[in-house]
Motif scaffolding. Sequence first.
Motif, mmCIF file in Angstrom:
data_model
loop_
_atom_site.group_PDB
_atom_site.id
_atom_site.type_symbol
_atom_site.label_atom_id
_atom_site.label_comp_id
_atom_site.label_asym_id
_atom_site.label_seq_id
_atom_site.Cartn_x
_atom_site.Cartn_y
_atom_site.Cartn_z
ATOM 1 N N GLY A 165 -12.152 -9.810 14.444
ATOM 2 C CA GLY A 165 -12.249 -10.926 15.201
ATOM 3 C C GLY A 165 -10.908 -11.860 15.093
ATOM 4 N N TYR A 184 -9.025 -11.089 21.163
ATOM 5 C CA TYR A 184 -9.348 -12.249 20.073
ATOM 6 C C TYR A 184 -7.964 -13.205 20.054
ATOM 7 N N MET A 234 -17.036 -15.327 21.600
ATOM 8 C CA MET A 234 -17.068 -15.564 20.104
ATOM 9 C C MET A 234 -18.341 -16.314 19.377
#
Length: 334
Positions: free
Chosen positions: A12, A50, A277
């Motif tokens: 991430g 990301y 997210m």
Amino acid sequence: MNNLKVGLLGGGSWGTTVAALVARNAPATLWARNPETVQEINTRHSNETYLPGARLPEKLRATADIGEAVAGADVIVMGVPAQNFRGVLQQVREHIRPWVPIISLAKGLELDTRMRMTEIIAEVLPGHPVGVLTGPNLAREIMAGQAAASVIAMEDAIIVRELQCLFSSGLFRVYTNTDVVGCELGGVLKNIIAIAVGMGDGLGAGDNTRASLITRGLAEISRLGCAMGGQPETFAGLAGIGDMIATCTSPQSRNRHVGMELGRGKSMATISGEMFMVAEGAKSAPAVMALAEQHGVEMPIASDVYKVLSGETSAQRIFRGLLRVSAGAEWEPG
């Protein structure tokens, strides 16, 4: 530090950012679940999903094989969300060598057990030194080369000083702390206050309201954090008020975004469906409230946020109560 090999788990935004920082100091291998992410990092040196527009160090390697990332590592960094943390750690157990330090990046609590991530590490992998890297760290700003500071906390003062150099890079300055409980809880608890601040922003509240919520929110999280074993000075530092300010005021903050959308009238289910997210504050809120009850700590702001998150009421109805109708002495609970 160049002799240490580091395995970083989680592809991430923050996991990739920390991997990029570490790769400047030591050989680093990043594990990500998505094979396409792995290929992109290895061939294009980017993670556009990301960290759009960011360039990753060419020395950073990625793999979809968790054993490859863990087996030869001298340090493991866990950059996976709190609710997935235990499952990934159980996979780590099959490959990790004895006594390898494990550092958590997650800012959440395990919902079923109310455990902090370092407690889960100690339970699943006893004997391994544990720590947490935390602070006011917005991934995109750090990847853009802007100055930032963080804290690495471990109980062993010698090991923490050794690992401090591993994470420090350029304008990213890392301080040390031996208060693992306080540093970890600071990162967890401020997320709920950020949702409250976001609600106010979504409803058009002013700067005075925001400042009041941040300040009284800090009092709440300090009370619970100290009741659970943290040190008061930790909450006045980077892991406390520092992280709180960044999370409560930045447009990049996922928890503030959740609050803003709640303030605009959206349901939590709708917001979650629209987010790519994880907002750890929304996930950990039930565990936080259970801990507050367990330790006899009053947390009126967090309690009202939880009522909105659970659908008991709306941000519009609850927001006037966030600052309390009646006020007691500033330095007393309440």
